[in-house]
Motif scaffolding. Structure first.
Motif, PDB file in Angstrom:
ATOM      1  N   LEU A 177       0.718  -1.160  -0.165  1.00 20.84           N
ATOM      2  CA  LEU A 177       0.098   0.095  -0.001  1.00 20.84           C
ATOM      3  C   LEU A 177       0.946   1.166  -0.025  1.00 20.84           C
ATOM      4  O   LEU A 177       0.784   2.211  -0.773  1.00 20.84           O
ATOM      5  N   ASP A 178       1.940   1.330   0.932  1.00 22.16           N
ATOM      6  CA  ASP A 178       2.765   2.428   1.210  1.00 22.16           C
ATOM      7  C   ASP A 178       3.831   2.206   1.705  1.00 22.16           C
ATOM      8  O   ASP A 178       4.216   1.021   2.157  1.00 22.16           O
ATOM      9  N   HIS A 179       4.767   3.057   1.716  1.00 21.83           N
ATOM     10  CA  HIS A 179       6.206   2.990   2.395  1.00 21.83           C
ATOM     11  C   HIS A 179       6.145   2.377   3.903  1.00 21.83           C
ATOM     12  O   HIS A 179       6.921   1.617   4.066  1.00 21.83           O
ATOM     13  N   ALA A 180       5.238   2.896   4.726  1.00 21.18           N
ATOM     14  CA  ALA A 180       5.055   2.553   5.910  1.00 21.18           C
ATOM     15  C   ALA A 180       4.727   1.025   5.963  1.00 21.18           C
ATOM     16  O   ALA A 180       5.127   0.263   6.890  1.00 21.18           O
ATOM     17  N   SER A 181       3.798   0.552   5.189  1.00 20.78           N
ATOM     18  CA  SER A 181       3.735  -0.911   4.758  1.00 20.78           C
ATOM     19  C   SER A 181       4.621  -1.878   4.645  1.00 20.78           C
ATOM     20  O   SER A 181       4.729  -2.953   5.130  1.00 20.78           O
ATOM     21  N   VAL A 182       5.589  -1.186   3.692  1.00 18.77           N
ATOM     22  CA  VAL A 182       6.704  -2.188   3.300  1.00 18.77           C
ATOM     23  C   VAL A 182       7.475  -2.317   4.642  1.00 18.77           C
ATOM     24  O   VAL A 182       8.163  -3.303   4.839  1.00 18.77           O
ATOM     25  N   GLY A 183       7.762  -1.321   5.379  1.00 21.16           N
ATOM     26  CA  GLY A 183       8.563  -1.358   6.567  1.00 21.16           C
ATOM     27  C   GLY A 183       8.149  -2.139   7.455  1.00 21.16           C
ATOM     28  O   GLY A 183       8.715  -3.266   8.185  1.00 21.16           O
ATOM     29  N   SER A 184       6.893  -2.210   7.632  1.00 20.85           N
ATOM     30  CA  SER A 184       6.033  -3.146   8.711  1.00 20.85           C
ATOM     31  C   SER A 184       6.508  -4.625   8.290  1.00 20.85           C
ATOM     32  O   SER A 184       6.680  -5.600   9.012  1.00 20.85           O
ATOM     33  N   ALA A 185       6.247  -4.897   7.015  1.00 16.30           N
ATOM     34  CA  ALA A 185       6.264  -6.302   6.312  1.00 16.30           C
ATOM     35  C   ALA A 185       7.463  -6.767   6.562  1.00 16.30           C
ATOM     36  O   ALA A 185       7.926  -8.136   6.692  1.00 16.30           O
ATOM     37  N   LEU A 186       8.760  -5.993   6.495  1.00 21.30           N
ATOM     38  CA  LEU A 186       9.897  -6.687   6.140  1.00 21.30           C
ATOM     39  C   LEU A 186      10.757  -6.433   7.382  1.00 21.30           C
ATOM     40  O   LEU A 186      11.855  -6.784   7.627  1.00 21.30           O
ATOM     41  N   GLU A 187      10.212  -5.591   8.674  1.00 22.02           N
ATOM     42  CA  GLU A 187      11.147  -5.303   9.784  1.00 22.02           C
ATOM     43  C   GLU A 187      11.530  -6.640  10.433  1.00 22.02           C
ATOM     44  O   GLU A 187      10.754  -7.578  10.746  1.00 22.02           O
ATOM     45  N   GLY A 188      12.676  -6.678  10.781  1.00 25.39           N
ATOM     46  CA  GLY A 188      13.133  -7.760  11.521  1.00 25.39           C
ATOM     47  C   GLY A 188      13.647  -9.094  10.811  1.00 25.39           C
ATOM     48  O   GLY A 188      14.038  -9.894  11.235  1.00 25.39           O
ATOM     49  N   LEU A 189      13.402  -8.984   9.442  1.00 25.12           N
ATOM     50  CA  LEU A 189      13.607 -10.269   8.562  1.00 25.12           C
ATOM     51  C   LEU A 189      15.359 -10.019   8.099  1.00 25.12           C
ATOM     52  O   LEU A 189      15.855  -9.136   7.957  1.00 25.12           O
ATOM     53  N   ASP A 190      15.495 -11.528   7.920  1.00 22.33           N
ATOM     54  CA  ASP A 190      16.920 -11.296   7.432  1.00 22.33           C
ATOM     55  C   ASP A 190      17.195 -11.347   5.939  1.00 22.33           C
ATOM     56  O   ASP A 190      16.356 -11.920   5.242  1.00 22.33           O
ATOM     57  N   LEU A 191      17.763 -10.065   5.546  1.00 22.64           N
ATOM     58  CA  LEU A 191      17.884  -9.910   4.063  1.00 22.64           C
ATOM     59  C   LEU A 191      19.053  -9.773   3.566  1.00 22.64           C
ATOM     60  O   LEU A 191      19.431  -9.391   2.426  1.00 22.64           O
ATOM     61  N   THR A 192      20.091 -10.372   4.233  1.00 23.92           N
ATOM     62  CA  THR A 192      21.365 -10.771   3.803  1.00 23.92           C
ATOM     63  C   THR A 192      21.390 -11.367   2.490  1.00 23.92           C
ATOM     64  O   THR A 192      20.991 -12.378   2.351  1.00 23.92           O
ATOM     65  N   GLY A 193      22.075 -10.824   1.457  1.00 23.05           N
ATOM     66  CA  GLY A 193      22.248 -11.461   0.300  1.00 23.05           C
ATOM     67  C   GLY A 193      20.887 -11.506  -0.678  1.00 23.05           C
ATOM     68  O   GLY A 193      21.140 -11.901  -1.699  1.00 23.05           O
TER      69      GLY A 193
END
Length: 308
Positions: A84-100
């Motif tokens: 939906l928006d920038h905030a929802s992206v942060g909410s969905a991905l917060e705390g996830l391992d994005l290494t690589g």
């Protein structure tokens, strides 16, 4: 992580006859359209949506449905987000391992949003592309419709995954500044908004008259198409700073003509709120120095906008 690193998922995907697996977060109208084009093209696709029911139809079409963003992100090296928006992206991905991981954000946002998300992704070891979709869901997967996506950010990510990103719609890379995709997106949409405003005003003028909107429509399309030259001409003048050479319809003439537009609107009982701001801007440019600006092209009025 460096921008030139190679990931196992990508190595696998480059073998002959295989397609890059990817994850898509967000299954609104646009996300669903994107998902269907990747599935139809044979890409292994994992999807996640906050409302699980929206994923049911895609599961029947071959998508793997993740129970959580963490599960979805873990499934693929290439992660596409359309929320939906920038905030929802942060909410969905917060705390996830994005290494690589390679993160591509197709969520509508501002240039500042794109730059902030790029820095956020880098801090978490991911490469990043921001995207601005120039099209509607019905244009996705329909090359003849003319839709495409602006991308900016990691050049290496874009080149590595270009063939995958081009499946739903054309891909246009507009630079390494991650804010430039949104900037191009909003610049074009802003121009579109002004165009729609003018068309709306035109239709309001004929309401109640013996003139059918269906008869006016082709005339509008033809005339606006003929006036499309202004985009390139204005760009040339803004770059050169020359607003006077080769001018056919100068600012003084345009300001004088604008009184006719305003009188006609008053006679027809139509508000001028959709066109007055632009007419006022031209009037302001002329009034500032009539001797200097009267013979200018109207593109000179653009320079006032950045000083407000």
């Amino acid at each position: 992580m460096t921008d030139t690193s190679t990931k196992t998922a990508t190595k696998t995907s480059t073998k002959a006859g295989t397609k890059t697996p990817l994850t898509l977060l967000g299954l609104g109208a646009m996300g669903t359209a994107l998902a269907r084009t990747w599935l139809a093209a044979g890409h292994p696709l994992t999807v996640w949506n906050r409302t699980p029911a929206k994923a049911a139809a895609l599961a029947a079409e071959g998508a793997a449905v993740a129970a959580s963003p963490a599960e979805a992100v873990a499934a693929s090296g290439l992660i596409v987000v359309c929320l939906l928006d920038h905030a929802s992206v942060g909410s969905a991905l917060e705390g996830l391992d994005l290494t690589g991981k390679d993160l591509v954000d197709l969520t509508t946002g501002t240039p500042a949003d794109g730059r902030a998300r790029a820095a956020w992704a880098r801090e978490r070891g991911a490469r990043f592309l921001d995207g601005g979709i120039m099209g509607t869901p019905s244009m996705i997967g329909a090359p003849a419709a003319g839709g495409y996506v602006f991308y900016s950010g990691s050049t290496a990510l874009f080149e590595e995954h270009r063939s995958t990103l081009e499946v739903p719609a054309g891909a246009r890379f507009v630079g390494s500044d991650p804010g430039h995709a949104a900037l191009h997106d909003v610049a074009l949409l802003s121009a579109m908004t002004g165009l729609f405003a003018g068309i709306s005003h035109a239709y309001a003028l004929i309401e109640g008259e013996d003139v059918s909107p269906k008869d006016l429509a082709p005339l509008l399309a033809e005339w606006l198409g003929a006036m499309g030259f202004f985009a390139g001409a204005a760009a040339e003048r803004l770059v050169s700073g020359d607003f006077t050479t080769g001018v056919e319809s100068n600012l003084a003439m345009q300001v004088a003509a604008s009184t006719t537009y305003l009188r006609t609107a008053a006679e027809q009982g139509v508000s001028t709120e959709l066109i007055s701001p632009y007419l006022d801007l031209m009037q302001e440019r002329l009034a500032a120095d009539p001797a200097a600006h009267a013979g200018e092209d109207t593109a000179g009025a653009i320079t006032l906008l950045r000083r407000r």
